[in-house]
Design an enzyme around this catalytic site. Structure first.
Site, short mmCIF file in Angstrom:
data_model
loop_
_atom_site.label_atom_id
_atom_site.label_comp_id
_atom_site.label_asym_id
_atom_site.label_seq_id
_atom_site.Cartn_x
_atom_site.Cartn_y
_atom_site.Cartn_z
N ASN A 45 0.83 -1.21 0.00
CA ASN A 45 0.00 0.00 0.00
C ASN A 45 0.87 1.26 0.00
OD1 ASN A 45 -2.41 -1.51 0.19
ND2 ASN A 45 -2.07 -1.76 2.38
N HIS A 130 -14.80 -2.34 4.91
CA HIS A 130 -13.68 -2.99 5.60
C HIS A 130 -14.10 -3.64 6.92
CE1 HIS A 130 -9.68 -2.97 7.71
NE2 HIS A 130 -9.26 -3.24 6.49
N GLU A 174 -16.55 3.33 2.44
CA GLU A 174 -15.19 3.70 2.03
C GLU A 174 -15.34 4.65 0.84
OE1 GLU A 174 -12.62 0.24 1.44
OE2 GLU A 174 -13.70 -0.84 2.99
N SER A 178 -11.01 -0.78 -0.81
CA SER A 178 -9.68 -1.36 -0.64
C SER A 178 -9.43 -2.57 -1.53
CB SER A 178 -9.45 -1.75 0.82
OG SER A 178 -10.40 -2.71 1.22
N ASP A 203 -14.46 6.42 4.91
CA ASP A 203 -13.13 5.87 5.20
C ASP A 203 -12.25 6.12 3.98
OD1 ASP A 203 -10.90 4.16 5.33
OD2 ASP A 203 -11.98 2.62 6.45
N HIS A 206 -7.62 4.42 1.40
CA HIS A 206 -6.91 4.25 0.13
C HIS A 206 -6.98 5.47 -0.78
CE1 HIS A 206 -5.99 0.06 0.92
NE2 HIS A 206 -7.15 0.06 1.58
N LYS A 237 -1.11 3.90 4.75
CA LYS A 237 -1.10 3.41 3.37
C LYS A 237 -0.19 4.33 2.54
CE LYS A 237 -4.08 0.16 4.47
NZ LYS A 237 -5.49 0.14 4.83
C1 LIG Z 1 -6.17 -0.67 5.95
C2 LIG Z 1 -7.55 -0.20 6.21
C3 LIG Z 1 -7.97 0.13 7.49
C4 LIG Z 1 -7.12 -0.11 8.70
O1 LIG Z 1 -6.07 0.77 8.75
P1 LIG Z 1 -4.73 0.39 9.57
O2 LIG Z 1 -4.09 1.68 9.83
O3 LIG Z 1 -3.95 -0.50 8.69
O4 LIG Z 1 -5.19 -0.31 10.82
C5 LIG Z 1 -9.24 0.67 7.64
N1 LIG Z 1 -10.05 0.83 6.58
C6 LIG Z 1 -9.69 0.48 5.34
C7 LIG Z 1 -10.64 0.69 4.21
C8 LIG Z 1 -8.44 -0.06 5.12
O5 LIG Z 1 -8.07 -0.44 3.89
#
Ligand SMILES: *Cc1c(COP(=O)(O)O)cnc(C)c1O
Length: 381
Positions: A45, A130, A174, A178, A203, A206, A237
């Site tokens: 990522n 997620h 999101e 992801s 969220d 990404h 990421k």
């Molecule tokens: C990776 C991810 C998370 C978690 O984030 P971390 O910092 O790795 O714990 C939360 N939501 C989505 C959509 C993700 O891809």
């Protein structure tokens, strides 16, 4: 109990679903080293190639002294100048009143959702959200309604039927997904949020660092920042650091500080991590060519794959090749590995049943030449 565990593992193995950990060393320029061999890493990522950026290492190093630990949770003695500086910078970056830093994206989602919702409330959640979002909903005790992926018509049906039975309601999605790399219909969802009196949480794990003129995310790109109640995203990421943020109003920040258990009951991130996150945000502002070239390369790969007859969609740096069966995904991944490409298969429960895939993540470190070689390698399988 022991027998049940053993049986569980055996069933996973029989279904090509058993996962294990590989010992590997990340290397520069989008590669990893596993034992004696070197691979192009198409599963990371580190979208902007910042994990090997010298400014991040330098910032982290300078923050190692006089102490390496935050020594306590934020509400005890862990709330250092650096933590506040990162939050102030994040609020400006995301164009929101305030921001709060969390120890990880997982902790942010679990903590935020369970602190703002309770019994008597409900959540409308995209079916492909997620796991950390799902876990937050479960912990909250709110009633869950899942709408079909990126389908605002289905969301509206559910809102129409159920919204009025509950006290408060949250819509959560999101922005860039992801595992699919596609983008939520944010403007449409925003209309529904207003029409049905809901809070909206997104969220941007990404999207942060990649979309929008300032690189702050998809909410910036779509011009809807002011209307989204909670914009969550990660530093883990594209920012090649660790931790997460919620960009929110001042009042929401205070509420989370007072009620969010994953924030309250966990030691604050170490200063070196915070300093590296700040440095990453500076680079995103100063080096916009990274995100521009990244998206150009992803477009290029999509086009090359389409020319070879693959079905690919989206407009992000994440390009899934859905092959459905677990076994096929594992086989394809093995064959690509033999040709020098590290592309992990993604299987249920991370993705829905019968949608196993190779998830290709393009990064700034992958030249067109490398992407051409990947397409050739795929065609030869
Ligand atoms: C990776 C991810 C998370 C978690 O984030 P971390 O910092 O790795 O714990 C939360 N939501 C989505 C959509 C993700 O891809």
């Amino acid at each position: 109990m022991v027998k049940r565990i053993a049986d569980h593992l055996k069933r996973l193995e029989e279904g090509s679903s058993l996962r294990s950990l590989t010992r590997l060393s990340p290397d520069k320029r989008g590669e990893i080293v596993v034992g004696p061999k070197r691979y192009v890493n198409l599963s990371s990522n580190d979208y902007l190639g910042l994990a090997s950026h010298r400014s991040l290492a330098k910032a982290a190093q300078e923050a190692l002294s006089p102490v390496v630990s935050a020594t306590a949770s934020r509400l005890m003695t862990g709330s250092t100048e650096l933590h506040h500086a990162l939050e102030e910078r994040t609020a400006i970056f995301k164009q929101k009143e305030a921001a709060l830093v969390f120890n990880s994206g997982y902790q942010a989602n679990v903590g935020i959702i369970s602190s703002i919702l309770g019994r008597g409330d409900c959540v409308f959640s995209d079916r492909l959200n997620h796991a950390s979002i799902i876990d937050g909903i479960r912990l909250s005790g709110a009633r869950l309604f899942r709408f079909r992926h990126n389908d605002p018509e289905h969301l509206e049906c559910l809102l129409h039927e159920h919204r009025k039975e509950y006290r408060d309601a949250l819509i959560v999605t999101e922005t860039v997904f992801s595992m699919d790399g596609d983008v939520a219909p944010l403007k449409h969802i925003l209309k529904l949020k207003k029409a049905y009196d809901c809070l909206l949480m997104v969220d941007e794990a990404h999207a942060t660092g990649i979309f929008g003129p300032g690189g702050s995310g998809m909410t910036e790109q779509e011009g809807i920042t002011g209307d989204v109640d909670i914009i969550m995203g990660t530093f883990s990421k594209a920012l090649a650091g660790f931790g997460a943020y919620a960009a929110v109003s001042d009042i929401m920040r205070s509420y989370l500080i007072n009620t969010c258990r994953s924030f309250i009951y966990s030691t604050a991130l170490p200063p070196a991590v915070i300093a590296s996150n700040i440095a990453a945000m500076e680079i995103i502002e100063k080096e916009p060519h990274r995100r521009r070239e990244l998206l150009e390369r992803a477009d290029y790969l999509r086009k090359r794959l389409r020319d070879k007859g693959y079905t690919v969609f989206g407009r992000s740096q994440i390009i899934p090749l859905v092959v459905k069966e677990n076994q096929r995904a594992v086989m394809l991944s093995d064959r690509l590995r033999k040709k020098g490409f590290w592309v992990m298969p993604v299987r249920p429960p991370t993705v829905p049943k019968n949608s196993a895939r190779l998830r290709i993540s393009v990064t700034y470190d992958h030249s067109r030449d490398v992407l051409d070689r990947l397409v050739e390698a795929l065609s030869g399988i």
